[in-house]
Design a protein around this motif. Structure first.
Motif, PDB file in Angstrom:
ATOM      1  N   GLU A  45      27.225  32.358 -28.124  1.00  0.00           N
ATOM      2  CA  GLU A  45      26.569  32.037 -26.857  1.00  0.00           C
ATOM      3  C   GLU A  45      27.207  32.819 -25.709  1.00  0.00           C
ATOM      4  O   GLU A  45      26.519  33.324 -24.825  1.00  0.00           O
ATOM      5  N   ASP A  53      19.313  31.148 -20.480  1.00  0.00           N
ATOM      6  CA  ASP A  53      18.725  30.253 -21.479  1.00  0.00           C
ATOM      7  C   ASP A  53      19.078  30.665 -22.906  1.00  0.00           C
ATOM      8  O   ASP A  53      18.501  30.162 -23.862  1.00  0.00           O
ATOM      9  N   TYR A  54      20.044  31.573 -23.048  1.00  0.00           N
ATOM     10  CA  TYR A  54      20.354  32.077 -24.384  1.00  0.00           C
ATOM     11  C   TYR A  54      20.913  30.985 -25.300  1.00  0.00           C
ATOM     12  O   TYR A  54      20.610  30.940 -26.480  1.00  0.00           O
ATOM     13  N   GLY A  55      21.751  30.092 -24.725  1.00  0.00           N
ATOM     14  CA  GLY A  55      22.344  29.037 -25.541  1.00  0.00           C
ATOM     15  C   GLY A  55      21.302  28.148 -26.173  1.00  0.00           C
ATOM     16  O   GLY A  55      21.367  27.829 -27.377  1.00  0.00           O
ATOM     17  N   SER A  56      20.305  27.744 -25.395  1.00  0.00           N
ATOM     18  CA  SER A  56      19.232  26.895 -25.913  1.00  0.00           C
ATOM     19  C   SER A  56      18.425  27.641 -26.973  1.00  0.00           C
ATOM     20  O   SER A  56      18.083  27.080 -28.024  1.00  0.00           O
ATOM     21  N   TYR A  57      18.136  28.913 -26.712  1.00  0.00           N
ATOM     22  CA  TYR A  57      17.393  29.729 -27.676  1.00  0.00           C
ATOM     23  C   TYR A  57      18.172  29.875 -28.979  1.00  0.00           C
ATOM     24  O   TYR A  57      17.616  29.764 -30.081  1.00  0.00           O
ATOM     25  N   ILE A  59      20.530  27.893 -30.327  1.00  0.00           N
ATOM     26  CA  ILE A  59      20.617  26.649 -31.092  1.00  0.00           C
ATOM     27  C   ILE A  59      19.294  26.329 -31.778  1.00  0.00           C
ATOM     28  O   ILE A  59      19.257  25.927 -32.952  1.00  0.00           O
ATOM     29  N   LYS A  60      18.178  26.530 -31.076  1.00  0.00           N
ATOM     30  CA  LYS A  60      16.862  26.277 -31.685  1.00  0.00           C
ATOM     31  C   LYS A  60      16.603  27.221 -32.851  1.00  0.00           C
ATOM     32  O   LYS A  60      16.063  26.819 -33.890  1.00  0.00           O
ATOM     33  N   ALA A  76      18.638  20.862 -34.096  1.00  0.00           N
ATOM     34  CA  ALA A  76      19.068  21.422 -32.810  1.00  0.00           C
ATOM     35  C   ALA A  76      19.966  20.440 -32.066  1.00  0.00           C
ATOM     36  O   ALA A  76      20.968  20.832 -31.452  1.00  0.00           O
ATOM     37  N   ARG A  77      19.629  19.159 -32.146  1.00  0.00           N
ATOM     38  CA  ARG A  77      20.437  18.142 -31.458  1.00  0.00           C
ATOM     39  C   ARG A  77      21.845  18.087 -32.021  1.00  0.00           C
ATOM     40  O   ARG A  77      22.830  17.990 -31.274  1.00  0.00           O
ATOM     41  N   GLU A  80      23.910  21.212 -31.117  1.00  0.00           N
ATOM     42  CA  GLU A  80      24.375  21.111 -29.735  1.00  0.00           C
ATOM     43  C   GLU A  80      25.594  20.197 -29.656  1.00  0.00           C
ATOM     44  O   GLU A  80      26.536  20.440 -28.894  1.00  0.00           O
ATOM     45  N   ARG A  83      28.666  22.050 -30.813  1.00  0.00           N
ATOM     46  CA  ARG A  83      29.104  22.932 -29.733  1.00  0.00           C
ATOM     47  C   ARG A  83      29.890  22.139 -28.686  1.00  0.00           C
ATOM     48  O   ARG A  83      30.951  22.579 -28.221  1.00  0.00           O
TER      49      ARG A  83
END
Length: 337
Positions: A45, A53-57, A59-60, A76-77, A80, A83
Motif C-alpha cells: 500500500e 484510494d490505492y489501499g482500498s483497491y 484489499i478488494k 476484504a473486511r 483490512e 492491516r
C-alpha cells in the motif's frame, strides 16, 4: 492393578497440559500469519501511496483472488483487519503468545495505547478468555478504575510494578453486574440479587478484580443472644484481608453503613489474624449519596466503601463524564488547600 494411583493423575495432567499447549501454539501461529499478511499489505500500500484510494483497491483485489481459495477469513473486511493489526502492533516479537486472534481482534479496536496495554496485561495476568476480555472492555473496566485512581497507579498495579496497599486501587465504583441477567426495571429482593451473585460467582469475582476468593455466604455472627448474617465474606490475597460485602437493593442509608461497620469491627476483633490487614467492608447498593457516606463514617477511614452497582453496561460517554467530574472535584480540593 496399579498400587500407585498418582501416576494416573500425573499422566492425565501431562496429556491435558500438552493439548492446551498445542492449541495455544496453533493459535499463535495463526496470529503471526495474520500479522505477516497485514505487514505485506501495508508495505504494498505504501508503494502506491500516490493514489489515495490505492489501499482500498488493493484489499478488494486481494480478497477477490484469495477468498475463493482460502475462505471467508480472507474477505476484504478481514484483510483490512490484518492491516490494522500490523499497524497497531508493528513489532512481531512484542506479540504475546498467551493471546489468541479473537483477543487481538478486541484489542485493535482500542486506540489509547495505555488502555490497550492495560487490557493486555490484565488478560495475561488473570488468564482471561476471549469472552472475558470482551466483557471487561465493554464494561469499561479501565475507565471505572480511573474514577478512583490516577492512570500511573492503575498501570503500575496492572504491570505488577506496584503491590496494592490501598483498597481504592482495586475496588471499582460502579460495579457492573449485567451478567446476573436481572432486568434493570424489575423489582427484586436482596436475596434474589445475592442468589444471582452466587450462581454467577466466577463472573462476580472477576468483576471485583484481582486476588479475590470466596469464603462464606450468610455468615452467622452470634452476639450475646442476637444473630446477624453477613451477606458475603471474601478474602483478598493481595491486600491480605477479609472483605465483607453487604447487598442493598435500595438507596444507601447511614443505618446500612453502621451495620457494615459493626461487621467489619467483628472480623477485625475476632476473625482476623495478627499478620493480616484490617478488614474491608463494601456496601453494594442500588444508589448512594456520597455526602451520606462522608458524614456517616469517621474522617480519613480506609475500611468502609460504598459501591453502586449497575445491571447494564455503562456507556463510555457516561464514564468519561464521571471521570471529568472526579478531576474537577480533585482540582477544586487542591485549590481549597
Amino acid at each position: 492393578m496399579l498400587s500407585n494411583t498418582t501416576i494416573i493423575t500425573d499422566i492425565k495432567q501431562i496429556i491435558t497440559q500438552s493439548r492446551e499447549n498445542a492449541v495455544r501454539a496453533v493459535d499463535f501461529q495463526r496470529v503471526l500469519m495474520y500479522w505477516h499478511i497485514g505487514k505485506r499489505i501495508f508495505e504494498e500500500e505504501q508503494q502506491g501511496q500516490a493514489r489515495a484510494d490505492y489501499g482500498s483497491y488493493l484489499i478488494k483485489s486481494l480478497a477477490k483472488q484469495l477468498q475463493p481459495e482460502f475462505g471467508t477469513g480472507f474477505s476484504a473486511r478481514q484483510l483490512e483487519r490484518y492491516r490494522q493489526f500490523y499497524r497497531t502492533f508493528p513489532i512481531a516479537t512484542a506479540l504475546r503468545t498467551q493471546l489468541n486472534w479473537t483477543q487481538y481482534k478486541s484489542l485493535i479496536s482500542i486506540n489509547d495505547p495505555d488502555k490497550r496495554e492495560f487490557y493486555i496485561a490484565e488478560s495475561i495476568k488473570n488468564n482471561w478468555s476471549s469472552r472475558q476480555l470482551e466483557r471487561q472492555i465493554n464494561s469499561s473496566l479501565y475507565e471505572r478504575l480511573l474514577l478512583s485512581n490516577d492512570k500511573e497507579t492503575v498501570l503500575a498495579v496492572t504491570n505488577n510494578q506496584l503491590i496494592p496497599n490501598d483498597p481504592k486501587q482495586i475496588i471499582k465504583d460502579p460495579m457492573v453486574l449485567e451478567f446476573l441477567g436481572l432486568q434493570r426495571e424489575s423489582a427484586y429482593y436482596e436475596k434474589d440479587l445475592e442468589q444471582a451473585i452466587i450462581t454467577h460467582l466466577q463472573e462476580f469475582l472477576l468483576e471485583l478484580g484481582n486476588g479475590f476468593s470466596f469464603v462464606a455466604r450468610q455468615k452467622r455472627l452470634h452476639l450475646e443472644g442476637d444473630d446477624f448474617f453477613v451477606d458475603l465474606v471474601l478474602y483478598n490475597r493481595l491486600l491480605q484481608c477479609f472483605v465483607i460485602i453487604e447487598i442493598k437493593t435500595h438507596k444507601l442509608t447511614h443505618q446500612d453503613l453502621g451495620q457494615l461497620q459493626m461487621y467489619v469491627n467483628y472480623f477485625d476483633r475476632v476473625e482476623k489474624l495478627p499478620r493480616e490487614n484490617p478488614t474491608i467492608g463494601i456496601l453494594l447498593c442500588a444508589d448512594k449519596n456520597d455526602s451520606v457516606v462522608k458524614f456517616s463514617l469517621p474522617e480519613n477511614q480506609q475500611q468502609i466503601f460504598a459501591s453502586q452497582y449497575q445491571l447494564y453496561l455503562p456507556s463510555e460517554e457516561l464514564l468519561l463524564t464521571e471521570i471529568r467530574k472526579e478531576i474537577e472535584n480533585f482540582e477544586q480540593k487542591q485549590q481549597e488547600n
